[in-house]
Design a protein around this motif. Structure first.
Motif, PDB file in Angstrom:
ATOM      1  N   ASP A  56      34.113 -28.382  94.834  1.00 54.61           N
ATOM      2  CA  ASP A  56      33.539 -27.508  95.863  1.00 54.61           C
ATOM      3  C   ASP A  56      33.766 -28.236  97.187  1.00 54.61           C
ATOM      4  O   ASP A  56      33.209 -29.307  97.418  1.00 54.61           O
ATOM      5  N   SER A  67      34.388 -25.206 102.447  1.00 55.29           N
ATOM      6  CA  SER A  67      33.192 -24.350 102.515  1.00 55.29           C
ATOM      7  C   SER A  67      32.566 -24.204 103.906  1.00 55.29           C
ATOM      8  O   SER A  67      31.393 -24.535 104.097  1.00 55.29           O
ATOM      9  N   GLY A  76      29.993 -20.242 103.416  1.00 60.19           N
ATOM     10  CA  GLY A  76      28.644 -19.909 103.873  1.00 60.19           C
ATOM     11  C   GLY A  76      28.697 -18.486 104.409  1.00 60.19           C
ATOM     12  O   GLY A  76      28.820 -18.285 105.610  1.00 60.19           O
ATOM     13  N   ASP A 124      22.491 -23.100  95.303  1.00 62.12           N
ATOM     14  CA  ASP A 124      23.322 -24.122  94.671  1.00 62.12           C
ATOM     15  C   ASP A 124      23.029 -24.225  93.176  1.00 62.12           C
ATOM     16  O   ASP A 124      23.934 -24.436  92.367  1.00 62.12           O
ATOM     17  N   THR A 132      30.585 -33.096 100.830  1.00 59.28           N
ATOM     18  CA  THR A 132      29.961 -32.684 102.098  1.00 59.28           C
ATOM     19  C   THR A 132      29.611 -33.932 102.899  1.00 59.28           C
ATOM     20  O   THR A 132      29.652 -35.042 102.387  1.00 59.28           O
TER      21      THR A 132
HETATM   22  N1  ARG Z   1      28.528 -24.398 103.913  1.00 63.93           N
HETATM   23  C1  ARG Z   1      27.947 -25.697 103.891  1.00 63.93           C
HETATM   24  C2  ARG Z   1      28.053 -26.344 105.265  1.00 63.93           C
HETATM   25  O1  ARG Z   1      28.956 -26.037 106.024  1.00 63.93           O
HETATM   26  C3  ARG Z   1      28.604 -26.614 102.902  1.00 63.93           C
HETATM   27  C4  ARG Z   1      28.530 -26.162 101.468  1.00 63.93           C
HETATM   28  C5  ARG Z   1      28.702 -27.285 100.524  1.00 63.93           C
HETATM   29  N2  ARG Z   1      28.677 -26.887  99.155  1.00 63.93           N
HETATM   30  C6  ARG Z   1      27.576 -26.604  98.464  1.00 63.93           C
HETATM   31  N3  ARG Z   1      27.709 -26.233  97.231  1.00 63.93           N
HETATM   32  N4  ARG Z   1      26.381 -26.737  98.994  1.00 63.93           N
HETATM   33  O2  ARG Z   1      27.247 -27.194 105.584  1.00 63.93           O
END
Ligand code: ARG
Length: 584
Positions: A124, A127, A166, A332, A352
């Protein structure tokens, strides 16, 4: 294929069997005891024998002396005992012949630990949050994530790359409000994601202004109010209850954003296997919330439903807000369950920024408490912050450097230089993209991922120094040597000198580096290997002539070394998401 450590460990295990009795130590126990001595004049690889004292019940000196007399192998010119150390010196020519023939026999799979066969890893990464800027803070998740995917693929895993967009949340309420007030179709169609970000930044700024105005002149602590914020909440609520107009806008915003992200992914050669974002899990959360409730894991805290994690020294994990809406951890958890059911992964990696480490630790623990026996297959891979030329980021106010602008700047700078040498416009653009993008990726992946990075564009693009352009240039040099020779050579028995043997030793280290990169989830191990390899190759290239080599056998060996360096460099560059153009 055996790495130098494996091979040495097997020889030692055989000698231990012979001298001290069978079955006392296996080669696999010995591998991790081996060291590369800092002073190579002592040996190329060494065993500190005090590590065997306990199992063999002898002093290190005794062990070293006994073993030294009973190991023989043509690849080692000497095996000697010095103060309880067993030192192995490589016979350069024999060793290089073995390494180079391994490399050519295995082709592009040379270096693969093959540990992933029949196993699945889900990654993952990247994102981004739709409608918010895709900025340099995402560089880490994007390139570390993709590099980890390539490393796992190389090791034989079946990989599923997931872009967990997101694509749901209150930001859409704000965006819809902003669009309805100030936006129009044509402008967004033309301006794409930039236009959406402008709207998003504007609505945030105006909400703040309204809130500030609402408390101006009132005593401190008075409740703030913003009409725009209320409207945004109402638009999001409509979205959640299925309002067609808002859902159509939402879908459009997601599409516009994705189209833009794809351009950056294309430059990096990234393709995702799934774009299932947060919105996909809306209907999958209730089952998990029910399970939590049925198991008695939920507590009410200030109206919200939470899982208490006191025992593990962590703050509570928020599952439902007081108004019943779900949260980031809830999604999650639902996503992890879905992925386990869908892909039956052996490992699920999340890349992340380190700012989210607590979030992951919390929901991983909740998954464990829920009794999912695969909780230990979840792995969070964090990374440090990025600033550019000393400037820090501030997302909310729109004061950010977009990823696409960063790449565009690098590409433009390289194109300028390329144009001076190459009149063909299309060719210039192609090279500029490979080199410009590669420069950024390489610079970023040169550091341990947890280190905070200050990005200096001019340093990244420089051809002198340990940069991406330098690595690609070295690769192009190997191509041109082979092209001029018109053949790839073959190892002969001609005695080799120091620079040739050093190159072979560097190439021999590749499989071990791949294993470390994988086990530490650290692509920078590969970047550093590339620099070692470039240094070894360039030294060899300057000191060992191929075109003017009079001994045909030696010339063959040198070509074979060049050919191996060419192949391994290409593989290594690929593993850190870099292209390897044959000409620069
Ligand atoms: N969309 C989130 C961000 O930009 C990161 C997602 C990371 N992945 C997850 N499964 N939480 O901060």
């Amino acid at each position: 294929m055996l790495t130098l450590k494996n091979k040495t460990a097997e020889l030692i295990a055989g000698a231990v069997d012979k001298c001290f009795g069978e079955g006392l130590l296996a080669a696999s126990d010995i591998v991790s005891m081996l060291e590369y001595p800092p002073d190579r004049s002592m040996g190329d690889i060494a065993l500190p024998c005090f590590r065997l004292s306990k199992s063999l019940r002898r002093s290190p000196v005794q062990i070293a002396d006994t073993l030294a007399g009973s190991i023989e192998c043509e690849e080692f010119s000497s095996v000697s005992a010095v103060n309880g150390y067993l030192n192995f010196k490589i016979d350069g020519t024999a060793f290089a012949a073995r390494v180079i023939s391994d490399i050519s026999a295995l082709g592009d799979s040379y270096g693969s630990p093959k540990c992933g066969e029949g196993r699945v890893v889900v990654l993952d990464y990247s994102s981004p949050n739709v409608a918010k800027p895709f900025h340099i803070g995402h560089l880490g998740t994007t390139v570390i994530g993709h590099s980890l995917k390539l490393l796992h693929e190389f090791a034989g895993y079946k990989c599923v790359g997931i872009n967990y967009l997101g694509d749901w949340g209150t930001q859409f309420g704000k965006l819809i409000t902003a669009y309805k007030r100030w936006g129009d179709k044509a402008t967004v169609e033309q301006g794409g994601v930039d236009e959406l970000v402008k709207l998003y930044v504007r609505v945030n700024n105006e909400i703040k202004a309204e809130e500030d105005a609402s408390v101006a002149g009132k005593p401190e602590g008075s409740p703030k109010h913003s009409e725009l914020a209320d409207a945004s909440r109402a638009e999001f609520a409509k979205m959640e209850s299925g309002d067609e107009e808002n859902l159509a806008l939402w879908r459009w915003f997601v599409d516009v954003s994705l189209e833009e992200y794809q351009k950056t992914y294309k430059l990096l050669g990234i393709e995702f296997d799934s774009y299932k974002g947060e919105s996909f899990y809306t209907d999958k959360m209730p089952a998990q919330v029910k399970k939590l409730r049925d198991m008695g894991l939920l507590e009410i805290d200030d109206g919200a439903s939470v899982v208490n994690l006191d025992k593990w020294n962590m703050p509570v994990c928020l599952i439902l807000k007081s108004d019943g809406t779900t949260l980031y951890p809830t999604r999650d958890i639902a996503a992890a369950v879905y992925r386990k059911e869908t892909y039956d992964f052996d490992k699920a990696i999340y890349v992340t920024s380190a700012a989210q480490s607590l979030h992951f630790a919390q929901w991983f623990k909740v998954v464990e408490l829920m009794g999912y026996d695969w909780h230990d297959k979840l792995l969070h891979v964090p990374y440090g912050t990025v600033s550019i030329n000393g400037a820090k980021l501030a997302t909310r106010t729109g004061n950010v450097i977009l990823l696409k602008d960063l790449f565009a700047e690098a590409i433009a700078k390289v194109r300028e230089i390329a144009r001076e040498k190459n009149p063909d416009e299309a060719e210039c653009q192609r090279i500029a993209e490979c080199v410009g993008v590669g420069a950024i990726v390489f610079y970023y992946l040169s550091n341990n991922r947890m280190r905070d990075i200050n990005f200096m564009m001019d340093d990244a693009l420089s051809f002198d120094g340990n940069t991406g352009p330098y690595a690609q240039y070295t690769y192009a040099r190997t191509c041109s040597v082979l092209e001029k020779a018109g053949e790839r050579g073959k190892m002969s028995g001609a005695p080799l000198g120091e620079d040739e043997v050093e190159l072979a030793k560097t190439l021999a280290a590749f499989p071990e580096r791949v294993i470390s990169a994988l086990s530490e989830s650290e692509p920078s191990v590969i970047t550093r290997f590339i620099l070692d390899l470039c240094a070894a190759f360039n030294r060899f290239y300057h000191n060992c002539s191929i075109a003017n080599c009079e001994d045909p056998e030696l010339r063959q060996s040198r070509l074979a070394l060049t050919s191996a360096a060419n192949q391994v460099l290409r593989t290594a560059l690929h593993l850190i998401c870099m292209q390897s153009p044959e000409k620069i």
